[in-house]
Write a protein that holds these residues in place. Structure first.
Motif, PDB file in Angstrom:
ATOM      1  N   LYS A 149      -6.501   8.074 -12.713  1.00  0.00           N
ATOM      2  CA  LYS A 149      -5.569   9.209 -12.607  1.00  0.00           C
ATOM      3  C   LYS A 149      -5.809  10.078 -11.366  1.00  0.00           C
ATOM      4  O   LYS A 149      -4.867  10.421 -10.652  1.00  0.00           O
ATOM      5  N   LEU A 150      -7.054  10.449 -11.091  1.00  0.00           N
ATOM      6  CA  LEU A 150      -7.329  11.329  -9.948  1.00  0.00           C
ATOM      7  C   LEU A 150      -7.061  10.619  -8.616  1.00  0.00           C
ATOM      8  O   LEU A 150      -6.581  11.229  -7.666  1.00  0.00           O
ATOM      9  N   SER A 151      -7.353   9.324  -8.554  1.00  0.00           N
ATOM     10  CA  SER A 151      -7.048   8.535  -7.344  1.00  0.00           C
ATOM     11  C   SER A 151      -5.535   8.485  -7.137  1.00  0.00           C
ATOM     12  O   SER A 151      -5.042   8.693  -6.021  1.00  0.00           O
ATOM     13  N   LEU A 152      -4.792   8.235  -8.202  1.00  0.00           N
ATOM     14  CA  LEU A 152      -3.331   8.139  -8.118  1.00  0.00           C
ATOM     15  C   LEU A 152      -2.720   9.473  -7.691  1.00  0.00           C
ATOM     16  O   LEU A 152      -1.796   9.505  -6.878  1.00  0.00           O
TER      17      LEU A 152
ATOM     18  N   LEU B 148       5.190   8.722 -15.030  1.00  0.00           N
ATOM     19  CA  LEU B 148       5.979   7.564 -14.586  1.00  0.00           C
ATOM     20  C   LEU B 148       5.589   7.182 -13.154  1.00  0.00           C
ATOM     21  O   LEU B 148       5.413   5.994 -12.849  1.00  0.00           O
ATOM     22  N   LEU B 149       5.439   8.191 -12.293  1.00  0.00           N
ATOM     23  CA  LEU B 149       5.013   7.912 -10.914  1.00  0.00           C
ATOM     24  C   LEU B 149       3.606   7.317 -10.893  1.00  0.00           C
ATOM     25  O   LEU B 149       3.336   6.363 -10.155  1.00  0.00           O
TER      26      LEU B 149
ATOM     27  N   GLU C 215       0.109  13.011  -3.862  1.00  0.00           N
ATOM     28  CA  GLU C 215       0.270  14.408  -3.431  1.00  0.00           C
ATOM     29  C   GLU C 215       1.088  14.593  -2.140  1.00  0.00           C
ATOM     30  O   GLU C 215       1.999  15.420  -2.101  1.00  0.00           O
ATOM     31  N   PRO C 216       0.836  13.822  -1.049  1.00  0.00           N
ATOM     32  CA  PRO C 216       1.614  14.050   0.179  1.00  0.00           C
ATOM     33  C   PRO C 216       3.121  13.788  -0.008  1.00  0.00           C
ATOM     34  O   PRO C 216       3.932  14.305   0.749  1.00  0.00           O
ATOM     35  N   PHE C 217       3.471  13.004  -1.014  1.00  0.00           N
ATOM     36  CA  PHE C 217       4.880  12.629  -1.205  1.00  0.00           C
ATOM     37  C   PHE C 217       5.616  13.538  -2.190  1.00  0.00           C
ATOM     38  O   PHE C 217       6.844  13.552  -2.213  1.00  0.00           O
TER      39      PHE C 217
ATOM     40  N   ARG D 164       7.018   2.618   2.424  1.00  0.00           N
ATOM     41  CA  ARG D 164       7.182   2.614   3.891  1.00  0.00           C
ATOM     42  C   ARG D 164       5.935   3.120   4.613  1.00  0.00           C
ATOM     43  O   ARG D 164       5.469   2.530   5.579  1.00  0.00           O
ATOM     44  N   GLU D 165       5.408   4.250   4.126  1.00  0.00           N
ATOM     45  CA  GLU D 165       4.341   4.951   4.864  1.00  0.00           C
ATOM     46  C   GLU D 165       2.924   4.539   4.442  1.00  0.00           C
ATOM     47  O   GLU D 165       1.965   4.756   5.178  1.00  0.00           O
ATOM     48  N   GLY D 166       2.794   3.981   3.229  1.00  0.00           N
ATOM     49  CA  GLY D 166       1.473   3.609   2.728  1.00  0.00           C
ATOM     50  C   GLY D 166       0.722   4.812   2.171  1.00  0.00           C
ATOM     51  O   GLY D 166       1.148   5.957   2.333  1.00  0.00           O
ATOM     52  N   ILE D 167      -0.381   4.532   1.509  1.00  0.00           N
ATOM     53  CA  ILE D 167      -1.169   5.605   0.879  1.00  0.00           C
ATOM     54  C   ILE D 167      -2.300   6.032   1.804  1.00  0.00           C
ATOM     55  O   ILE D 167      -2.758   5.251   2.633  1.00  0.00           O
ATOM     56  N   ARG D 168      -2.745   7.291   1.644  1.00  0.00           N
ATOM     57  CA  ARG D 168      -3.834   7.763   2.510  1.00  0.00           C
ATOM     58  C   ARG D 168      -5.169   7.141   2.086  1.00  0.00           C
ATOM     59  O   ARG D 168      -5.357   6.765   0.922  1.00  0.00           O
TER      60      ARG D 168
END
Length: 445
Positions: free
Chosen positions: A56-59, A79-80, A64-66, A127-131
């Motif tokens: 959960k915390l990783s997800l 759901l996200l 967060e940026p999105f 499109r942008e990928g995850i940090r």
């Protein structure tokens, strides 16, 4: 019966676990029992529920940026999370299929506006990928996000166990739990039980640690005739240790002070071989029924399950009534995060202090009920030193007629003996890939 939608079910279960602070393993088991799921769907349901909770915390770090701090309805956030879990951590699910499912669920559960938002967020991530978690400079925060354990808990464990052990423990907690079961050796041998399971299409293997334990490789033992007819019961290998620590002999009178759901009570009863008596207490009436259900299924005749607060138990029995006493105390549950990952988000540091006070109260309340030279075993399914070692020290300070029993080492199965020090055994989840568990044995002078 209509085939249920796995991801829709996952969303409902995750929101239920979150809102009601329900146990994930119980909620999941009930859903599997009532739903018409194929084996493949059961596996996916289990994977998404446990995986999303564990990560959960990783997800949230990835999301967060999105979502940029937007206030979302609880179910939309879940759901996200569950969709992102599939995209990031599961190889076999195409990203496009996971996003399509999420958007359809958002339409049904909410409306087109919410569906558009969910679609936008997930496609932007595509499109942008995850940090990158490695970009976090602070090693404690990085470990917290990487393994999805609250930062206060990681700090606490580092102070107690050091960085290396904490890192191993956090990573082990992300592993899938293995279902283990205890065979009633009074009714069937382990070899016969394994053979019977094989004939019914299950895949199981003997535990390398305990003679009565088996590990499930494929299938849930609950569905087997062995389980239904009371030849086996579900129990982790670590939680079989208290019955060994008690040094049970025939005809003993035993108190199990915090007994639900009855795994340790029934293990003690089996070791008594239908002699003696186990008095099993739990504070909640509905949990006493769980003990009784297990006792009935296992066909045990030497257990009395009763509702009662063990802190007020002295008026029910005379002093020195019991040969053995087990206090498997209410605790933070930080040793069983593989099975109940939600527990790491629900607890706070002050909860541990409150739990320690309750643990000590129960121990001191039952202490006068033990016979001289009898054994009192204190156990928890946590790795926290305040709940374990500190509670033991506090108890010994208050009860001058009790000492730690250093012969504990001789009674536990061989694999666990190197972990015993001065009458205490602390098992971390990565030590033998069992649950994390603590056992202390006291003897009354």
């Amino acid at each position: 019966m209509t085939k249920p939608n796995v991801r829709f079910a996952c969303l409902n279960l995750l929101t239920t676990i979150d809102k009601e602070q329900a146990y994930s393993n119980i909620v999941l088991q009930k859903e599997i029992e009532k739903g018409a799921y194929s084996d493949k769907d059961k596996a996916l349901l289990t994977e998404i529920i446990y995986g999303t909770l564990q990560r959960k915390l990783s997800l949230d770090f990835f999301l967060e940026p999105f979502i940029k701090g937007k206030k979302l309805k609880g179910w939309v956030r879940w759901l996200l999370r569950l969709t992102l879990y599939q995209i990031v951590y599961l190889d076999k699910i195409p990203e496009r299929a996971a996003i399509y499912e999420a958007v359809e669920i958002a339409k049904k559960r909410g409306n087109n506006t919410i569906a558009g938002f969910v679609n936008g967020v997930l496609r932007s991530i595509g499109r942008e990928g995850i940090r990158d978690i490695k970009s976090i400079k602070d090693p404690i925060k990085r470990l917290s996000i990487e393994t999805s354990h609250p930062e206060w808990l990681v700090k606490r464990w580092i102070a107690q166990w050091g960085m290396e052990e904490t890192e191993k423990m956090c990573k082990e907690n992300l592993m899938a739990p293995v279902q283990t079961a205890r065979v009633n050796l009074n009714r069937i041998s382990r070899e016969e039980a394994l053979q019977k399971l094989k004939e019914e299409g299950f895949d199981a293997e003997p535990s390398p640690f305990l003679k009565e334990a088996i590990r499930m490789v494929k299938g849930s033992i609950v569905k087997s005739s062995l389980f239904q007819e009371g030849y086996v019961t579900i129990q982790d290998e670590s939680s079989m240790l208290p019955a060994y620590a008690l040094d049970i002999e025939k005809n003993m009178i035993v108190l199990d002070a915090c007994a639900a759901p009855g795994g340790k009570t029934t293990h003690i009863a089996e070791k008594l071989q239908q002699t003696g008596k186990v008095h099993s207490f739990d504070i909640h009436e509905h949990k006493v029924q769980l003990i009784q259900d297990n006792v009935d299924r296992l066909q045990l005749k030497n257990v009395a399950a009763k509702q009662g607060d063990s802190r007020k138990i002295q008026h029910l029995f005379s002093a020195q009534t019991f040969d053995r006493i087990l206090v498997d105390a209410p605790c933070s549950g930080f040793g069983v995060l593989k099975r109940k990952p939600e527990a790491k988000y629900e607890k706070e540091e002050q909860d541990i202090r409150q739990l320690k006070a309750i643990q000590l109260e129960i121990l001191c309340a039952v202490a006068p009920l033990l016979k001289q030279n009898g054994i009192l075993v204190y156990s928890t399914c946590t790795v926290d030193m305040e709940e374990n070692h500190d509670t033991v020290r506090s108890f010994l300070e208050r009860q001058s007629d009790y000492v730690l029993d250093e012969t504990l080492k001789e009674r536990v199965p061989e694999s666990f003996r190197p972990l015993v020090k001065n009458g205490e055994l602390q098992l971390l989840p990565h030590t033998l890939s069992t649950d994390g568990f603590f056992v202390a044995a006291f003897r009354r002078r």
